[in-house]
Design a protein around this motif. Structure first.
Motif, PDB file in Angstrom:
ATOM      1  N   PRO A  26       0.833  -1.203   0.000  1.00 33.02           N
ATOM      2  CA  PRO A  26       0.000   0.000   0.000  1.00 33.02           C
ATOM      3  C   PRO A  26       0.868   1.253   0.000  1.00 33.02           C
ATOM      4  O   PRO A  26       2.018   1.227   0.464  1.00 33.02           O
ATOM      5  CB  PRO A  26      -0.798  -0.119   1.303  1.00 33.02           C
ATOM      6  CG  PRO A  26       0.056  -0.962   2.188  1.00 33.02           C
ATOM      7  CD  PRO A  26       0.733  -1.937   1.272  1.00 33.02           C
ATOM      8  N   ARG A  27       0.339   2.336  -0.533  1.00 37.67           N
ATOM      9  CA  ARG A  27       1.083   3.604  -0.548  1.00 37.67           C
ATOM     10  C   ARG A  27       0.420   4.566   0.432  1.00 37.67           C
ATOM     11  O   ARG A  27      -0.209   5.551   0.040  1.00 37.67           O
ATOM     12  CB  ARG A  27       1.112   4.173  -1.973  1.00 37.67           C
ATOM     13  CG  ARG A  27       1.941   3.337  -2.931  1.00 37.67           C
ATOM     14  CD  ARG A  27       2.001   3.962  -4.298  1.00 37.67           C
ATOM     15  NE  ARG A  27       0.718   3.921  -4.965  1.00 37.67           N
ATOM     16  CZ  ARG A  27       0.495   3.303  -6.129  1.00 37.67           C
ATOM     17  NH1 ARG A  27       1.470   2.653  -6.720  1.00 37.67           N
ATOM     18  NH2 ARG A  27      -0.687   3.331  -6.682  1.00 37.67           N
ATOM     19  N   SER A  38       5.358   9.274  -4.594  1.00 36.26           N
ATOM     20  CA  SER A  38       4.384   8.560  -5.417  1.00 36.26           C
ATOM     21  C   SER A  38       4.254   9.206  -6.787  1.00 36.26           C
ATOM     22  O   SER A  38       4.295   8.529  -7.819  1.00 36.26           O
ATOM     23  CB  SER A  38       3.016   8.533  -4.723  1.00 36.26           C
ATOM     24  OG  SER A  38       3.043   7.747  -3.561  1.00 36.26           O
ATOM     25  N   TYR A  39       4.143  10.533  -6.815  1.00 40.74           N
ATOM     26  CA  TYR A  39       3.990  11.222  -8.097  1.00 40.74           C
ATOM     27  C   TYR A  39       5.286  11.223  -8.899  1.00 40.74           C
ATOM     28  O   TYR A  39       5.260  11.192 -10.135  1.00 40.74           O
ATOM     29  CB  TYR A  39       3.465  12.648  -7.885  1.00 40.74           C
ATOM     30  CG  TYR A  39       1.973  12.683  -7.688  1.00 40.74           C
ATOM     31  CD1 TYR A  39       1.109  12.446  -8.759  1.00 40.74           C
ATOM     32  CD2 TYR A  39       1.415  12.922  -6.446  1.00 40.74           C
ATOM     33  CE1 TYR A  39      -0.267  12.462  -8.594  1.00 40.74           C
ATOM     34  CE2 TYR A  39       0.040  12.941  -6.265  1.00 40.74           C
ATOM     35  CZ  TYR A  39      -0.795  12.710  -7.341  1.00 40.74           C
ATOM     36  OH  TYR A  39      -2.162  12.709  -7.173  1.00 40.74           O
ATOM     37  N   ASP A  40       6.414  11.255  -8.200  1.00 41.41           N
ATOM     38  CA  ASP A  40       7.697  11.128  -8.901  1.00 41.41           C
ATOM     39  C   ASP A  40       7.767   9.794  -9.643  1.00 41.41           C
ATOM     40  O   ASP A  40       8.183   9.734 -10.808  1.00 41.41           O
ATOM     41  CB  ASP A  40       8.865  11.234  -7.912  1.00 41.41           C
ATOM     42  CG  ASP A  40       9.183  12.666  -7.527  1.00 41.41           C
ATOM     43  OD1 ASP A  40       8.680  13.597  -8.190  1.00 41.41           O
ATOM     44  OD2 ASP A  40       9.945  12.859  -6.560  1.00 41.41           O
ATOM     45  N   GLU A  41       7.366   8.721  -8.957  1.00 45.04           N
ATOM     46  CA  GLU A  41       7.409   7.385  -9.562  1.00 45.04           C
ATOM     47  C   GLU A  41       6.449   7.285 -10.741  1.00 45.04           C
ATOM     48  O   GLU A  41       6.797   6.757 -11.807  1.00 45.04           O
ATOM     49  CB  GLU A  41       7.064   6.327  -8.512  1.00 45.04           C
ATOM     50  CG  GLU A  41       8.136   6.149  -7.442  1.00 45.04           C
ATOM     51  CD  GLU A  41       7.715   5.179  -6.364  1.00 45.04           C
ATOM     52  OE1 GLU A  41       6.616   4.576  -6.509  1.00 45.04           O
ATOM     53  OE2 GLU A  41       8.454   5.016  -5.375  1.00 45.04           O
ATOM     54  N   TRP A  42       5.216   7.790 -10.576  1.00 47.19           N
ATOM     55  CA  TRP A  42       4.236   7.738 -11.655  1.00 47.19           C
ATOM     56  C   TRP A  42       4.689   8.545 -12.870  1.00 47.19           C
ATOM     57  O   TRP A  42       4.399   8.207 -14.010  1.00 47.19           O
ATOM     58  CB  TRP A  42       2.883   8.258 -11.171  1.00 47.19           C
ATOM     59  CG  TRP A  42       2.178   7.329 -10.227  1.00 47.19           C
ATOM     60  CD1 TRP A  42       2.242   5.963 -10.215  1.00 47.19           C
ATOM     61  CD2 TRP A  42       1.312   7.688  -9.147  1.00 47.19           C
ATOM     62  NE1 TRP A  42       1.469   5.448  -9.201  1.00 47.19           N
ATOM     63  CE2 TRP A  42       0.883   6.472  -8.525  1.00 47.19           C
ATOM     64  CE3 TRP A  42       0.854   8.895  -8.634  1.00 47.19           C
ATOM     65  CZ2 TRP A  42       0.013   6.451  -7.432  1.00 47.19           C
ATOM     66  CZ3 TRP A  42      -0.014   8.874  -7.551  1.00 47.19           C
ATOM     67  CH2 TRP A  42      -0.423   7.669  -6.959  1.00 47.19           C
ATOM     68  N   THR A  43       5.433   9.620 -12.596  1.00 46.01           N
ATOM     69  CA  THR A  43       5.913  10.465 -13.700  1.00 46.01           C
ATOM     70  C   THR A  43       7.118   9.826 -14.381  1.00 46.01           C
ATOM     71  O   THR A  43       7.228   9.835 -15.606  1.00 46.01           O
ATOM     72  CB  THR A  43       6.287  11.866 -13.181  1.00 46.01           C
ATOM     73  OG1 THR A  43       5.154  12.431 -12.498  1.00 46.01           O
ATOM     74  CG2 THR A  43       6.668  12.783 -14.336  1.00 46.01           C
ATOM     75  N   ASP A  44       8.016   9.284 -13.588  1.00 49.85           N
ATOM     76  CA  ASP A  44       9.241   8.679 -14.133  1.00 49.85           C
ATOM     77  C   ASP A  44       8.953   7.503 -15.063  1.00 49.85           C
ATOM     78  O   ASP A  44       9.561   7.387 -16.129  1.00 49.85           O
ATOM     79  CB  ASP A  44      10.160   8.204 -12.997  1.00 49.85           C
ATOM     80  CG  ASP A  44      10.947   9.353 -12.383  1.00 49.85           C
ATOM     81  OD1 ASP A  44      11.070  10.404 -13.043  1.00 49.85           O
ATOM     82  OD2 ASP A  44      11.415   9.203 -11.238  1.00 49.85           O
ATOM     83  N   ASP A  45       8.026   6.624 -14.662  1.00 47.43           N
ATOM     84  CA  ASP A  45       7.806   5.433 -15.488  1.00 47.43           C
ATOM     85  C   ASP A  45       6.991   5.737 -16.742  1.00 47.43           C
ATOM     86  O   ASP A  45       7.019   4.970 -17.705  1.00 47.43           O
ATOM     87  CB  ASP A  45       7.198   4.286 -14.681  1.00 47.43           C
ATOM     88  CG  ASP A  45       5.826   4.593 -14.108  1.00 47.43           C
ATOM     89  OD1 ASP A  45       5.043   5.313 -14.743  1.00 47.43           O
ATOM     90  OD2 ASP A  45       5.528   4.074 -13.013  1.00 47.43           O
ATOM     91  N   GLN A 215      -9.084   1.533   1.696  1.00 47.34           N
ATOM     92  CA  GLN A 215      -8.262   1.246   0.526  1.00 47.34           C
ATOM     93  C   GLN A 215      -8.078   2.483  -0.348  1.00 47.34           C
ATOM     94  O   GLN A 215      -6.982   2.725  -0.872  1.00 47.34           O
ATOM     95  CB  GLN A 215      -8.886   0.111  -0.294  1.00 47.34           C
ATOM     96  CG  GLN A 215      -8.795  -1.250   0.353  1.00 47.34           C
ATOM     97  CD  GLN A 215      -7.361  -1.668   0.632  1.00 47.34           C
ATOM     98  OE1 GLN A 215      -6.489  -1.534  -0.223  1.00 47.34           O
ATOM     99  NE2 GLN A 215      -7.113  -2.171   1.829  1.00 47.34           N
ATOM    100  N   LEU A 216      -9.119   3.277  -0.509  1.00 46.95           N
ATOM    101  CA  LEU A 216      -9.007   4.486  -1.333  1.00 46.95           C
ATOM    102  C   LEU A 216      -8.000   5.467  -0.735  1.00 46.95           C
ATOM    103  O   LEU A 216      -7.319   6.194  -1.470  1.00 46.95           O
ATOM    104  CB  LEU A 216     -10.373   5.171  -1.467  1.00 46.95           C
ATOM    105  CG  LEU A 216     -11.471   4.366  -2.166  1.00 46.95           C
ATOM    106  CD1 LEU A 216     -12.720   5.222  -2.331  1.00 46.95           C
ATOM    107  CD2 LEU A 216     -10.994   3.847  -3.516  1.00 46.95           C
ATOM    108  N   SER A 221      -1.975   7.411  -1.360  1.00 44.45           N
ATOM    109  CA  SER A 221      -1.357   8.418  -0.473  1.00 44.45           C
ATOM    110  C   SER A 221      -2.314   9.542  -0.078  1.00 44.45           C
ATOM    111  O   SER A 221      -1.967  10.721  -0.132  1.00 44.45           O
ATOM    112  CB  SER A 221      -0.102   9.018  -1.131  1.00 44.45           C
ATOM    113  OG  SER A 221       0.890   8.044  -1.307  1.00 44.45           O
ATOM    114  N   HIS A 222      -3.524   9.158   0.314  1.00 39.09           N
ATOM    115  CA  HIS A 222      -4.512  10.141   0.775  1.00 39.09           C
ATOM    116  C   HIS A 222      -4.649  10.061   2.295  1.00 39.09           C
ATOM    117  O   HIS A 222      -4.989   8.989   2.807  1.00 39.09           O
ATOM    118  CB  HIS A 222      -5.882   9.852   0.154  1.00 39.09           C
ATOM    119  CG  HIS A 222      -5.917   9.956  -1.334  1.00 39.09           C
ATOM    120  ND1 HIS A 222      -6.701   9.142  -2.124  1.00 39.09           N
ATOM    121  CD2 HIS A 222      -5.278  10.787  -2.182  1.00 39.09           C
ATOM    122  CE1 HIS A 222      -6.551   9.465  -3.394  1.00 39.09           C
ATOM    123  NE2 HIS A 222      -5.681  10.456  -3.460  1.00 39.09           N
TER     124      HIS A 222
END
Length: 332
Positions: A26-27, A38-45, A215-216, A221-222
């Protein structure tokens, strides 16, 4: 054993792996750093951008909603939000702060199509880098790393403050509300679009809603969702709002986005080639959350909230600060 059966078994195994990864990794929100990572990873890939395009937010499918191209719906959302907020009546050169700008899709539309001078901020350095790469010369949009919980801009800096789906990442919604209003000029307009949960003060979450909401929160990361009513109250409590906070519910207009997001992975299989097995597993990992989002928004557990507020002409917080300083001087 036929090739089709081998394929079916392989897909089943990958789905099991993806679901296992989903529950085992989980994040959860821990700090602003976990959101940035989290956003760095989503942007990098590059996977999110490949499937969702430049707009990392939901689409607008009309009222009543109809069939529409996924990426067109996302672009349309920005124009619908501009009209709903009355920003289409503002002149070129209007200064706009885009809070939680992602990779700059909305910022570029605001700058290119409306002539606004846009500053986009995000907690993610990689998003800033990508936003800069995607912004062509001549488009008046600049980007910077900043924290929406403690904006680096002085009071009364912008004509418009704009934010899409950033609120769930904010640990203190009252601080977030005050920062949004603080950097608005007197008479300036705040327009926010956000994911919200049902007001549980009126109707508490039931036995199945609690684990779904858990879960949401944990997967993306909320720290918490506010309700439309609750965040509207927090904006009013800043004492910086002129008149009333205007709200709307765009759940129906945006609801098709969730299943459309999943469909992109099926309709665009070239992503499997581009991102390989690891990319496929990462993509599959997000499917349960997307389905839970569709469930939550479809049943009323969550709502898509719109907020519009005008900054009061009297800069209350400046008056309060000056009064506090004067009191301290007199006390000394």
């Amino acid at each position: 054993m036929s090739t089709l059966l081998y394929f079916a078994i392989a897909v089943l195994v990958l789905l099991v792996i993806g679901i296992g990864v989903y529950f085992l990794t989980p994040r959860k929100y821990q700090s602003s750093a976990t959101v940035a990572n989290s956003y760095d990873e989503w942007t990098d890939d590059g996977i999110l951008e490949f499937y969702w395009g430049e707009h990392i937010h939901l689409g607008h499918y009309g009222s009543p909603p109809g069939r529409k191209d996924f990426l067109v719906a996302k672009s349309d959302f920005v124009h619908e939000m501009v009209k709903w907020g009355g920003l289409d009546k503002l002149p070129p050169g209007t200064t706009v702060l885009d809070v939680g700008c992602g990779i700059g899709g909305s910022s570029r539309i605001l700058a290119r199509d409306y002539g606004f001078a846009v500053t986009g901020i995000t907690i993610s350095p990689q998003q800033v880098k990508r936003a800069q790469e995607l912004t062509p010369p001549g488009v008046n949009a600049q980007f910077a790393v900043d924290d929406a919980m403690a904006l680096s801009f002085p009071d009364a800096s912008f004509d418009v403050v704009w934010s899409i789906e950033a609120g769930p990442h904010m640990p203190d919604k009252a601080v977030f509300a005050r920062e949004l209003m603080r950097v608005l000029k007197p008479g300036g307009v705040l327009v926010v679009a956000d994911w919200n949960q049902r007001d549980d003060r009126q109707k508490p979450l039931n036995f199945w809603e609690k684990p779904v909401m858990k879960q949401l929160l944990e997967q993306w990361s909320h720290p918490a969702f506010s309700s439309i009513e609750g965040f509207s109250e927090l904006l009013a409590e800043t004492k910086l709002v002129e008149g009333e906070v205007v709200t709307a519910d765009w759940t129906k207009q945006t609801l098709p986005s969730w299943l459309d997001s999943i469909w992109q992975g099926i309709a665009r299989p070239e992503g499997l080639v581009r991102f390989g097995l690891s990319g496929f597993i990462k993509s599959v990992r997000e499917v349960p959350t997307l389905l839970l989002m569709r469930l939550a928004f479809g049943t009323g557990l969550c709502r898509f909230g719109m907020f519009r507020a005008v900054r009061a002409n009297s800069p209350t917080e400046l008056t309060d600060r000056n009064f506090a300083k004067q009191t301290q001087i007199i006390g000394n």
